[in-house]
Enzyme design. Structure first.
Site, PDB file in Angstrom:
ATOM      1  N   ALA A  16      37.337  32.133-139.388  1.00  0.00           N
ATOM      2  CA  ALA A  16      38.310  32.093-140.528  1.00  0.00           C
ATOM      3  C   ALA A  16      37.438  32.015-141.602  1.00  0.00           C
ATOM      4  CB  ALA A  16      39.582  31.375-140.376  1.00  0.00           C
ATOM      5  N   CYS A  17      36.635  30.912-141.774  1.00  0.00           N
ATOM      6  CA  CYS A  17      36.276  30.375-143.009  1.00  0.00           C
ATOM      7  C   CYS A  17      34.730  29.869-142.689  1.00  0.00           C
ATOM      8  CB  CYS A  17      36.870  29.744-143.846  1.00  0.00           C
ATOM      9  SG  CYS A  17      36.327  29.228-145.283  1.00  0.00           S
ATOM     10  N   PRO A  18      33.660  30.022-143.399  1.00  0.00           N
ATOM     11  CA  PRO A  18      33.596  31.389-144.407  1.00  0.00           C
ATOM     12  C   PRO A  18      33.397  32.734-143.616  1.00  0.00           C
ATOM     13  CG  PRO A  18      31.661  29.930-144.235  1.00  0.00           C
ATOM     14  CD  PRO A  18      32.441  29.323-143.305  1.00  0.00           C
TER      15      PRO A  18
END
Ligand code: FAD
Lengths: 78, 389
Positions: A16-18
């Protein structure tokens, strides 16, 4: 089944992130020249992000494979 | 008696232990279960406050609390670094030589900085020109350097990937910009932000929010920019893509898992050295009875406090089910919430999960109200670690 024989896999499905590209960048920095990396990603944007990033580097894009709901992107570290 | 050992007394470890103390408290009281938390120091530290130390807005003393104040009385505490683990025999070895048996173990040792991985970075740090704020010593040294910095080129450079708190590198230049303006020296200082990929942030929603703000505030950007070396003499960041001179470099150095040697020796890590877990159950894929949460785990979302906190809740529920002999059903779906400071008195936030669509959701306009939300959250962190919120 992949035709490629990766030395290492970076499994960024769900990343999801980064995001998968940052996961790949980190792994490339730690890999020896000649290593073939397989990036698994469920983010379709990676199909553009990864080749765009590779264009500015010395590393090579080998293949992008559609694997039923996710993609495998093969990169050779130089 | 069933034994649960939690390794690491940071955000994830204290929440999982305290939630267990509530969820299966009567079983602990009856001697059916024992929960022990192992930490290498007597303190719980709250890293998000490190961001404010360089600007004199917080102090190291405010970031730590004795674990004895935070942990529920039902939890046993061992202040002794974990050094080895046998996943077949289900034992954990501590530095003192003590061995703990476990039926279930939760790895929550966080992440640490490894600046020595970037040639020249440590030397430039010793020369007081390159800094970081991701640990207390670094944040304090940067605070001292900022006091004397009245003109020149400040470069915030994201070198390590993965690194913890994906948004702190954006917050730092935005706070610095406002702080220099307040002091009337902003016109004498050039600020540049560098990032390894071909946009300003890994998260698209964050990129779209920050690009116009950075432009508006006169913060230059340089990407893709992958630092391979720092030249301490010429004060240059040498990247795959080119070079950048600095007067003061604020870096996000390379990271490794806390207890990286233990993770490697126990064979529970992936090729990058992070504990390999199922992204939904958070069970280690390479050992039975082992969970891993927070920064030391290879889950699919940010290495940040909010996922560590949410994952701890999931793992506590799963463990409570397993202890009761019920199937564990609780799952983690990537829930992450990150406040982002946009200066000294305004902030926004990003809220997303494993669903790629949530990564593109527009961030709310920065406001003072959201900044107060972040401040209040940081001030009440012991409520989180005590498992109350
Ligand atoms: C400057 C900065 C700003 C941040 N801002 C935010 C923010 O705004 N929001 C957010 O959500 N997150 C933020 N974070 C990230 C957040 O602090 C971390 O992601 C979070 O602390 C992770 O929790 P954890 O439990 O995984 O690890 P930690 O909190 O790091 O805890 C790990 C614990 O394990 C212990 N340990 C390590 N090795 C051993 C060993 N061998 N044996 C025993 N114990 C060991 C450590 O001493 C520590 O107590 C920020 C981080 C920084 C540095």
């Amino acid at each position: 089944m992949a035709d490629m024989e990766p030395d290492e896999t970076v499994d960024s499905r769900d990343s999801a992130c980064p995001g998968p590209l940052m996961d790949l960048v980190g792994r490339i920095k730690k890999s020896d020249p000649g290593t073939v990396l397989e990036l698994l990603t469920s983010d379709e944007g990676s199909k553009k992000d990864v080749p765009d990033w590779l264009e500015n580097t010395r590393h090579d894009l080998l293949e992008i494979e559609d694997q039923n709901g996710h993609w495998a992107i093969y990169v050779k570290v130089n | 008696m069933e034994k649960i050992v939690v390794v690491g007394g940071g955000i994830g470890g204290t929440v999982v232990a305290n939630r267990l103390a509530n969820d299966i408290g009567s079983m602990i009281d009856d001697g059916e279960v024992e929960v022990t938390l192992v930490n290498d120091t007597p303190h719980n530290v709250y890293k998000p406050k490190y961001l404010y130390i360089p600007f004199g807005l917080s102090h190291t003393d405010e970031t730590k609390r004795p674990l004895t104040e935070i942990l529920n009385h039902r939890i046993g505490l061992e202040v002794d670094p974990a050094v080895d683990m046998d996943t077949d025999a289900k034992t954990l070895e501590l530095e003192s030589g003590k061995t703990l048996d476990y039926d279930y173990l939760v790895m929550a040792t966080g992440a640490k900085l490894v600046p020595s991985e970037t040639p020249g970075l440590v030397e430039a740090h010793e020369d007081d020109t390159a800094h970081w704020f991701y640990n207390p010593e670094g944040a304090e040294a940067l605070r001292d350097a900022l006091q004397d910095f009245e003109e020149g080129h400040l470069v915030l450079s994201v070198i390590g990937s993965p690194h913890i708190c994906p948004v702190a590198p954006i917050e730092f230049p935005l706070i610095a910009d406002a702080w220099f303006r307040e002091r009337g020296i902003r016109d004498d200082i050039e600020i540049t932000y560098t990032y390894p990929i071909q946009r300003s942030h890994g998260l698209l929603s964050v990129t779209r929010w920050m690009d116009p703000i950075f432009e508006d505030r006169g913060i230059d950007t340089e990407y893709p920019f992958n630092v391979e070396e720092v030249d301490p003499e010429s004060q240059t960041l040498e990247a795959m893509e080119g070079e950048l001179d600095f007067d003061l470099a604020v870096t996000i150095p390379p990271h490794a898992a806390g207890a990286d040697d233990l993770i490697e020796n126990a064979g529970i890590g992936d090729e990058g050295g992070w504990v390999d877990v199922d992204h939904n159950t958070l069970e280690c894929t390479r050992a039975d009875g082992v969970y891993s949460i927070g920064d030391n785990a290879n889950h699919g979302t940010s290495k940040a406090g909010s996922p560590a906190h949410y994952q701890a809740g999931v793992v506590a529920k799963r463990l409570a089910s397993q202890i009761r002999g019920e199937p564990p059903t609780e799952m983690y779906h990537g829930k992450t919430f990150c406040y982002i400071e946009a200066g000294l008195d305004e902030a926004t936030y990003a809220h997303f999960n494993y669903d790629p669509e949530t990564k593109e959701k527009q961030l709310p306009k920065e406001s003072q109200l959201i900044h107060w939300g972040k401040t209040a959250f940081n001030e009440t962190f012991s409520l989180i670690t005590r498992g109350l919120i």
